[in-house]
Design an enzyme around this catalytic site. Sequence first.
Site, PDB file in Angstrom:
ATOM      1  N   LYS A  13       0.828  -1.206   0.000  1.00 14.75           N
ATOM      2  CA  LYS A  13       0.000   0.000   0.000  1.00 14.75           C
ATOM      3  C   LYS A  13       0.863   1.258   0.000  1.00 14.75           C
ATOM      4  O   LYS A  13       0.605   2.198  -0.738  1.00 14.75           O
ATOM      5  CB  LYS A  13      -0.920   0.034   1.232  1.00 14.75           C
ATOM      6  CG  LYS A  13      -1.952  -1.069   1.280  1.00 14.75           C
ATOM      7  CD  LYS A  13      -2.940  -0.855   2.429  1.00 14.75           C
ATOM      8  CE  LYS A  13      -2.308  -0.938   3.813  1.00 14.75           C
ATOM      9  NZ  LYS A  13      -1.861  -2.299   4.179  1.00 14.75           N
ATOM     10  N   ARG A  88      -9.576   0.741   8.504  1.00 10.77           N
ATOM     11  CA  ARG A  88      -9.130  -0.625   8.715  1.00 10.77           C
ATOM     12  C   ARG A  88     -10.183  -1.456   9.438  1.00 10.77           C
ATOM     13  O   ARG A  88      -9.969  -2.632   9.692  1.00 10.77           O
ATOM     14  CB  ARG A  88      -7.883  -0.584   9.580  1.00 10.77           C
ATOM     15  CG  ARG A  88      -6.687  -1.287   9.003  1.00 10.77           C
ATOM     16  CD  ARG A  88      -5.553  -0.922   9.918  1.00 10.77           C
ATOM     17  NE  ARG A  88      -4.382  -1.691   9.744  1.00 10.77           N
ATOM     18  CZ  ARG A  88      -3.283  -1.209   9.135  1.00 10.77           C
ATOM     19  NH1 ARG A  88      -3.286  -0.014   8.612  1.00 10.77           N
ATOM     20  NH2 ARG A  88      -2.230  -1.947   9.079  1.00 10.77           N
ATOM     21  N   ARG A 123      11.335  -6.331   4.903  1.00  8.93           N
ATOM     22  CA  ARG A 123      11.060  -4.901   4.831  1.00  8.93           C
ATOM     23  C   ARG A 123      11.958  -4.111   5.768  1.00  8.93           C
ATOM     24  O   ARG A 123      12.278  -4.525   6.872  1.00  8.93           O
ATOM     25  CB  ARG A 123       9.601  -4.648   5.198  1.00  8.93           C
ATOM     26  CG  ARG A 123       9.265  -3.164   5.248  1.00  8.93           C
ATOM     27  CD  ARG A 123       7.820  -2.913   5.062  1.00  8.93           C
ATOM     28  NE  ARG A 123       7.057  -3.141   6.280  1.00  8.93           N
ATOM     29  CZ  ARG A 123       5.754  -2.890   6.370  1.00  8.93           C
ATOM     30  NH1 ARG A 123       5.095  -2.444   5.328  1.00  8.93           N
ATOM     31  NH2 ARG A 123       5.119  -3.125   7.491  1.00  8.93           N
ATOM     32  N   ARG A 156      11.067  -2.847  11.361  1.00 15.14           N
ATOM     33  CA  ARG A 156      10.031  -2.491  12.328  1.00 15.14           C
ATOM     34  C   ARG A 156       9.830  -3.639  13.303  1.00 15.14           C
ATOM     35  O   ARG A 156       9.902  -4.789  12.930  1.00 15.14           O
ATOM     36  CB  ARG A 156       8.716  -2.230  11.586  1.00 15.14           C
ATOM     37  CG  ARG A 156       8.531  -0.782  11.222  1.00 15.14           C
ATOM     38  CD  ARG A 156       7.443  -0.581  10.220  1.00 15.14           C
ATOM     39  NE  ARG A 156       6.195  -1.285  10.547  1.00 15.14           N
ATOM     40  CZ  ARG A 156       5.090  -1.138   9.831  1.00 15.14           C
ATOM     41  NH1 ARG A 156       5.079  -0.351   8.776  1.00 15.14           N
ATOM     42  NH2 ARG A 156       4.002  -1.788  10.167  1.00 15.14           N
ATOM     43  N   ARG A 167      -0.803  -9.952  12.717  1.00 15.03           N
ATOM     44  CA  ARG A 167      -1.325  -8.864  11.877  1.00 15.03           C
ATOM     45  C   ARG A 167      -2.160  -9.397  10.727  1.00 15.03           C
ATOM     46  O   ARG A 167      -3.158  -8.794  10.350  1.00 15.03           O
ATOM     47  CB  ARG A 167      -0.172  -8.023  11.338  1.00 15.03           C
ATOM     48  CG  ARG A 167       0.423  -7.105  12.409  1.00 15.03           C
ATOM     49  CD  ARG A 167       1.791  -6.632  12.052  1.00 15.03           C
ATOM     50  NE  ARG A 167       1.811  -5.749  10.910  1.00 15.03           N
ATOM     51  CZ  ARG A 167       2.890  -5.562  10.140  1.00 15.03           C
ATOM     52  NH1 ARG A 167       3.997  -6.208  10.397  1.00 15.03           N
ATOM     53  NH2 ARG A 167       2.834  -4.733   9.142  1.00 15.03           N
TER      54      ARG A 167
HETATM   55  P1  ADP Z   1       0.856  -2.399   7.800  1.00 16.53           P
HETATM   56  O1  ADP Z   1      -0.189  -2.000   6.811  1.00 16.53           O
HETATM   57  O2  ADP Z   1       2.099  -2.865   7.119  1.00 16.53           O
HETATM   58  O3  ADP Z   1       0.379  -3.298   8.882  1.00 16.53           O
HETATM   59  P2  ADP Z   1       0.837   0.244   9.012  1.00 16.53           P
HETATM   60  O4  ADP Z   1       2.035   1.083   9.044  1.00 16.53           O
HETATM   61  O5  ADP Z   1      -0.298   0.669   8.168  1.00 16.53           O
HETATM   62  O6  ADP Z   1       1.369  -1.170   8.597  1.00 16.53           O
HETATM   63  O7  ADP Z   1       0.280   0.029  10.491  1.00 16.53           O
HETATM   64  C1  ADP Z   1       1.089  -0.379  11.556  1.00 16.53           C
HETATM   65  C2  ADP Z   1       0.255  -0.530  12.817  1.00 16.53           C
HETATM   66  O8  ADP Z   1      -0.343   0.729  13.143  1.00 16.53           O
HETATM   67  C3  ADP Z   1      -0.919  -1.501  12.705  1.00 16.53           C
HETATM   68  O9  ADP Z   1      -0.540  -2.825  12.946  1.00 16.53           O
HETATM   69  C4  ADP Z   1      -1.860  -0.961  13.774  1.00 16.53           C
HETATM   70  O10 ADP Z   1      -1.433  -1.329  15.068  1.00 16.53           O
HETATM   71  C5  ADP Z   1      -1.663   0.541  13.652  1.00 16.53           C
HETATM   72  N1  ADP Z   1      -2.638   1.163  12.704  1.00 16.53           N
HETATM   73  C6  ADP Z   1      -2.364   1.814  11.552  1.00 16.53           C
HETATM   74  N2  ADP Z   1      -3.486   2.250  10.952  1.00 16.53           N
HETATM   75  C7  ADP Z   1      -4.501   1.863  11.749  1.00 16.53           C
HETATM   76  C8  ADP Z   1      -5.917   1.989  11.685  1.00 16.53           C
HETATM   77  N3  ADP Z   1      -6.535   2.617  10.657  1.00 16.53           N
HETATM   78  N4  ADP Z   1      -6.652   1.473  12.707  1.00 16.53           N
HETATM   79  C9  ADP Z   1      -6.067   0.850  13.735  1.00 16.53           C
HETATM   80  N5  ADP Z   1      -4.752   0.683  13.866  1.00 16.53           N
HETATM   81  C10 ADP Z   1      -3.972   1.167  12.883  1.00 16.53           C
END
Ligand code: ADP
Length: 210
Positions: A13, A88, A123, A156, A167
């Site tokens: 993404k 999400r 990553r 990370r 996840r």
């Molecule tokens: P990825 O898509 O690779 O899991 P992100 O950087 O988008 O990574 O998100 C990392 C973490 O941040 C998620 O695992 C969650 O804990 C939190 N997070 C990010 N966006 C949201 C969201 N819209 N709602 C809830 N938690 C979120």
Amino acid sequence: MKLILLGAPGAGKGTQAEVICNALNIPAISTGNLLREAVKNGTALGMEAKTYMDGGKLVPDEIVINILKERLAQDDCQAGFILDGFPRTVPQAETLSQMGVEIDKVLDIEVPDEKIMQRLSGRRVCEGCGASYHLDYKPSKVEGVCDKCGAKTVQRKDDHPDTIKERLQVYHAQTEPLKDYYQQTGKLVVVEGQEEVAETSALTLKALEA
Ligand code: ADP
Ligand code: ZN
């Protein structure tokens, strides 16, 4: 243009958000990056979010929504934006709609779970600007150093194998229902993630015209 990027963690993404950002000149907004910034700055909100993030759980809707609202209120978002990692959950999508945000298109980047494991474990992300790299698929010019800002690239905490599994489970249970949600609005366009980033990018740009 107001866009949403859906997809599993590691579907790419962030990379595709950047492609669209360059093509359409609208900002890419990653709630993950906004949250990591809050963690880094040690804000109260960041400290609360951290425990969820490190465990691969979703941060509670209320926190994420507040952070997003603040970001969308800034000047650069007025002509449009790309949401990467938000919504999400169905309640987050409902909130977005209640806020009066009219989404033009939702791009769902599809990548099978086996691929995801492989991608996320390789990553690396920049500590300075949040840019994303991959040891095999998208290496930085100098290993361990960000091409864009020269800061250090690191793995990370939530990209460790056990957390990746968690996840993915969270994704299937809580985020995947959004495909149906947006399918019903007629806004969903599926992009099949390819082996080569450039090929996925071409499909993304094509999806924007559809
Ligand atoms: P990825 O898509 O690779 O899991 P992100 O950087 O988008 O990574 O998100 C990392 C973490 O941040 C998620 O695992 C969650 O804990 C939190 N997070 C990010 N966006 C949201 C969201 N819209 N709602 C809830 N938690 C979120
Ligand atoms: Zn950087």
